[in-house]
Design a protein around this motif. Structure first.
Motif, short mmCIF file in Angstrom:
data_model
loop_
_atom_site.label_atom_id
_atom_site.label_comp_id
_atom_site.label_asym_id
_atom_site.label_seq_id
_atom_site.Cartn_x
_atom_site.Cartn_y
_atom_site.Cartn_z
N GLY A 1 0.84 -1.19 0.00
CA GLY A 1 0.00 0.00 0.00
C GLY A 1 0.87 1.24 0.00
N TYR A 2 0.38 2.31 -0.64
CA TYR A 2 1.16 3.53 -0.80
C TYR A 2 0.41 4.72 -0.25
CZ TYR A 2 3.52 0.34 -3.97
OH TYR A 2 4.16 -0.75 -4.49
N ALA A 3 1.16 5.77 0.05
CA ALA A 3 0.54 6.99 0.58
C ALA A 3 -0.42 7.56 -0.46
CB ALA A 3 1.62 8.01 0.94
N GLY A 4 -1.56 8.06 0.01
CA GLY A 4 -2.56 8.60 -0.90
C GLY A 4 -1.99 9.68 -1.79
N GLY A 5 -2.04 9.44 -3.10
CA GLY A 5 -1.51 10.42 -4.06
C GLY A 5 -0.01 10.50 -4.07
N GLY A 6 0.66 9.64 -3.31
CA GLY A 6 2.12 9.70 -3.23
C GLY A 6 2.80 8.75 -4.20
N SER A 7 4.11 8.60 -4.01
CA SER A 7 4.92 7.77 -4.89
C SER A 7 4.66 6.29 -4.61
CB SER A 7 6.40 8.10 -4.68
OG SER A 7 7.21 7.16 -5.36
N THR A 8 4.75 5.50 -5.67
CA THR A 8 4.67 4.04 -5.53
C THR A 8 6.07 3.41 -5.52
OG1 THR A 8 4.46 3.76 -7.93
CG2 THR A 8 2.41 3.96 -6.65
N LYS A 9 7.08 4.25 -5.32
CA LYS A 9 8.44 3.74 -5.34
C LYS A 9 8.69 2.83 -4.14
CE LYS A 9 13.30 5.18 -5.56
NZ LYS A 9 14.24 6.32 -5.61
N LEU B 1 15.05 -0.21 -0.84
CA LEU B 1 14.61 1.16 -1.03
C LEU B 1 13.49 1.29 -2.06
CD1 LEU B 1 18.08 3.00 -0.98
CD2 LEU B 1 16.44 2.73 0.88
N THR B 2 13.28 0.27 -2.87
CA THR B 2 12.26 0.35 -3.90
C THR B 2 11.34 -0.86 -3.84
OG1 THR B 2 13.57 -0.79 -5.58
CG2 THR B 2 13.83 1.61 -5.43
N THR B 3 10.12 -0.67 -4.32
CA THR B 3 9.16 -1.77 -4.35
C THR B 3 9.66 -2.91 -5.20
OG1 THR B 3 7.27 -0.30 -3.99
CG2 THR B 3 6.82 -2.41 -5.04
N SER B 4 10.25 -2.60 -6.35
CA SER B 4 10.70 -3.66 -7.26
C SER B 4 11.77 -4.52 -6.62
CB SER B 4 11.21 -3.06 -8.58
OG SER B 4 12.32 -2.21 -8.34
N ARG B 5 12.73 -3.91 -5.94
CA ARG B 5 13.78 -4.70 -5.28
C ARG B 5 13.20 -5.52 -4.13
NH1 ARG B 5 19.03 -2.89 -5.87
NH2 ARG B 5 19.55 -4.77 -4.70
N ILE C 1 1.20 -18.69 -3.67
CA ILE C 1 1.70 -17.48 -3.03
C ILE C 1 1.95 -16.42 -4.11
CG2 ILE C 1 3.52 -16.50 -1.59
CD1 ILE C 1 4.02 -19.30 -0.46
N TYR C 2 1.52 -15.19 -3.82
CA TYR C 2 1.71 -14.08 -4.74
C TYR C 2 2.36 -12.92 -3.99
CZ TYR C 2 -1.61 -16.41 -7.89
OH TYR C 2 -2.24 -17.30 -8.72
N VAL C 3 3.23 -12.19 -4.68
CA VAL C 3 3.83 -10.97 -4.14
C VAL C 3 3.56 -9.84 -5.12
CG1 VAL C 3 5.97 -9.79 -3.51
CG2 VAL C 3 5.65 -12.19 -2.87
N ASP C 4 2.79 -8.85 -4.66
CA ASP C 4 2.46 -7.70 -5.50
C ASP C 4 1.86 -8.16 -6.83
OD1 ASP C 4 2.27 -4.95 -5.87
OD2 ASP C 4 4.20 -4.82 -6.92
N GLY C 5 1.06 -9.22 -6.78
CA GLY C 5 0.39 -9.75 -7.96
C GLY C 5 1.18 -10.77 -8.76
N GLU C 6 2.48 -10.96 -8.43
CA GLU C 6 3.32 -11.92 -9.16
C GLU C 6 3.29 -13.28 -8.47
OE1 GLU C 6 8.00 -12.68 -10.47
OE2 GLU C 6 7.38 -10.73 -9.66
N PHE C 7 3.00 -14.31 -9.24
CA PHE C 7 2.98 -15.66 -8.69
C PHE C 7 4.39 -16.09 -8.31
CE2 PHE C 7 3.34 -20.31 -9.56
CZ PHE C 7 2.55 -20.75 -8.50
N VAL C 8 4.52 -16.66 -7.12
CA VAL C 8 5.82 -17.12 -6.62
C VAL C 8 6.06 -18.53 -7.12
CG1 VAL C 8 7.17 -17.65 -4.58
CG2 VAL C 8 5.70 -15.63 -4.60
N GLU C 9 6.97 -18.66 -8.07
CA GLU C 9 7.32 -19.99 -8.59
C GLU C 9 8.25 -20.69 -7.61
OE1 GLU C 9 8.30 -20.36 -12.84
OE2 GLU C 9 8.20 -18.17 -12.87
N PRO C 10 8.06 -21.98 -7.39
CA PRO C 10 8.96 -22.72 -6.49
C PRO C 10 10.37 -22.81 -7.06
CG PRO C 10 7.48 -24.23 -7.61
CD PRO C 10 7.01 -22.84 -7.95
#
Length: 570
Positions: free
Chosen positions: A77-85, A216-220, A242-251
């Protein structure tokens, strides 16, 4: 029944909810829903820490698996109207059986679990949820519902705790009562996408005031979670998605032996496994069965982590497998199918960087927790002498050495392949010797150099011949072949040693070519004498290099023992 024995839902949700009700009724009055310790306890728990953010979240995933969840999501979750970084909130969402309101209140507490000392699943103590939550942020909320009921929640805010807002009139710290709850917007949006037919039951752990995120970043952050969860839960892939940020976690099998798993077929390199070994553990006094261990082994080609297979996996030449090689370097320990620790030290050996390409896993059942010294956070094992002795008897030290030999031979073969020229190419030493030979035979050597390069009578070859001289010369294909023995220390420590350079190798080749010429051109009597000398030199050189290695390992201040002279070598 173990968590490995089949789908969790098959054990029945009704009986679990009944156990929760009984636990909440019996314990709630006795402990008055208090934390039972002062604020310093919570501060101390925060500072105990986890190895990583992913290890902390794994505690919450464990709980979801034991709640019979079929899907588990880590959502940002991100701050309202803020960065998604970078996220300001995280939520772990499952569709398990959920908790009734009274049990939510108990679950906030350290030690609040109806599964206390349960050995059939992943948790035992009831510490995982609160410990994991406060290790990531200063506030967390547990929202949950069972099928057919409303959503309730309880929040614990460490800032309010320090401010005394949870103290009753007597000064005791009291967990707030559960209250009807509404979902945060980002969680509600996710549930609408993930459960189009409605989210019927489950639990949401909402983490706020995140002050201990490592990345420091969502992607990392997401990449790290996907890789670590994929490895930690690879054996439990059939229990829940299991999913992380919508990505399926492959074993991810850290031994890279499972064909359908991630990174198995990044390229043509493949892990080579040894036969697994099952070990029964019994009480040494009465012979009572305590549990079982399974040992798995694999060795990997030295190019396994590289993009360009001719070079080492360094920097941008490292492929996606390399991070797994690095993170899971040592003996991997798994409990009830869940990876919990990796250790590089054993009573008989220590894993070094070169051992990244050997893989060992010890899987054990929860009945052996005390013998493995499993910590409450399931992050570490402290192996008892009894278990080490069983592992030794099961052949673990020998298997490790066998894997090391396999990798060493593969590295030697890879190096040989790199040193041997491609078709149509000649080594510098071969060219020099060819031109030198022609020069001694003819005054017009310079004019004949081109012919010499094409028809060189000298060639360099390699052979693996244990207990044989470090080199030999032979007549082959109308020319002379120098064969360097890759099984002798001369090859690893000098010819292809850490300080070796192309120029040094070429100089050594020239020296041995010249020795070889002298041997081949001698009469039969001298050839016999020369052969004896070469054998003696080889034994003496093997001993000297071994002692040099020992000397360097011990340091200059300690005497390495025997002198280099050994009369039996004359």
């Amino acid at each position: 029944m173990s968590i490995l024995d089949g789908p969790l839902r098959g054990r029945g949700i009704g009986s679990v909810l009944q156990a929760q009700r009984a636990y909440a009724a019996a314990r709630g009055e006795r402990v008055k829903f208090g934390l039972m310790v002062p604020e310093a306890f919570v501060r101390g728990i925060r500072d105990l820490g986890y190895r990583s953010n992913a290890d902390a979240l794994a505690e919450l995933i464990d709980n979801a698996l034991q709640a019979y969840a079929e899907r588990i999501d880590v959502v940002f979750g991100y701050a309202g109207g803020g960065s998604t970084k970078k996220p300001v909130q995280m939520a772990v969402i499952d569709d398990g059986h959920g908790m009734e309101a009274a049990m939510i209140r108990m679950a906030i507490m350290w030690g609040g679990t109806h599964r206390e000392n349960d050995r059939s699943g992943l948790g035992r103590y009831g510490y995982g949820l609160p410990c994991a939550a406060v290790s990531l942020g200063r506030r967390f909320t547990v929202l949950s519902k069972v099928e057919g009921s409303g959503l309730h929640s309880v929040t614990l805010d460490l800032d309010d705790l320090m401010g005394g807002l949870y103290n009753d009139r007597a000064g005791d710290i009291i967990v707030p009562e559960p209250a009807p709850a509404t979902l945060p917007a980002f969680v509600e949006e996710h549930l609408a996408l993930a459960y189009p037919d409605g989210w019927r039951s489950g639990t949401i752990i909402l983490l706020d005031k995140l002050d201990r995120l490592e990345w420091l970043t969502t992607s990392r952050l997401a990449d790290n979670f996907v890789r670590q969860f994929g490895t930690t839960y690879h054996k439990l892939r059939g229990q829940a998605a299991i999913y992380v940020d919508g990505e399926f976690v492959e074993p991810i099998d850290p031994l890279f032996l499972t064909p359908s798993f991630r990174f198995f077929d990044v390229d043509d390199d493949r892990a080579q496994g040894l036969d697994p070994v099952r070990v029964e553990v019994r009480d040494p006094e009465g012979g009572r069965f305590l549990g079982a261990m399974t040992l798995r082994y694999a060795w990997l080609p030295p190019s396994f982590g590289s993009i360009d297979k001719a070079r080492d996996a360094v920097g941008i030449n490292a492929n996606p497998r390399f991070q797994v090689l690095k993170d899971y370097h040592g003996i991997i320990f798994s409990r009830n199918g869940r990876l919990i620790d990796v250790q590089t030290r054993t009573p008989w050996t220590t894993f070094i960087n070169n051992d990244r390409y050997i893989k060992v896993e010890v899987e054990f059942s929860a009945g052996l927790d005390e013998l493995f010294g499993v910590t409450t956070s399931k992050q570490q094992v402290t192996i008892s002498t009894f278990i080490w002795d069983l592992l030794r008897a099961a052949g673990l030290p020998k298997a490790i050495e066998q894997l090391r030999i396999k990798v060493k031979e593969a590295k030697a073969a890879r190096r040989v392949e790199a040193l041997v020229p491609k078709p149509g190419e000649r080594l510098a030493s071969e060219r020099v010797m060819s031109s030198a030979t022609l020069g001694t035979e003819s005054a017009g050597a310079a004019q004949q150099l081109g012919l010499a390069l094409r028809l060189s009578p000298y060639s360099l070859l390699f052979e693996h011949a244990p207990d044989k001289p470090f080199f030999r010369i032979d007549r082959r294909d109308g020319g002379r072949a120098l064969l360097i023995n890759t099984a002798h220390r001369f090859y690893d420590d000098i010819y292809d040693g850490p300080a070796s350079t192309p120029e040094m190798r070429t100089a050594l080749e020239l020296m041995l070519f010249c020795f070889g010429d002298a041997i081949l051109e001698a009469n039969d009597e001298k050839k016999t004498i020369y052969a004896q000398h070469v054998a003696g030199w080889s034994r003496r050189l093997e001993l000297a290099l071994a002692m040099l290695a020992e000397h360097l390992a011990r340091g200059e201040e300690e005497d390495v023992g025997a002198m280099l002279y050994d009369p039996t070598l004359d």
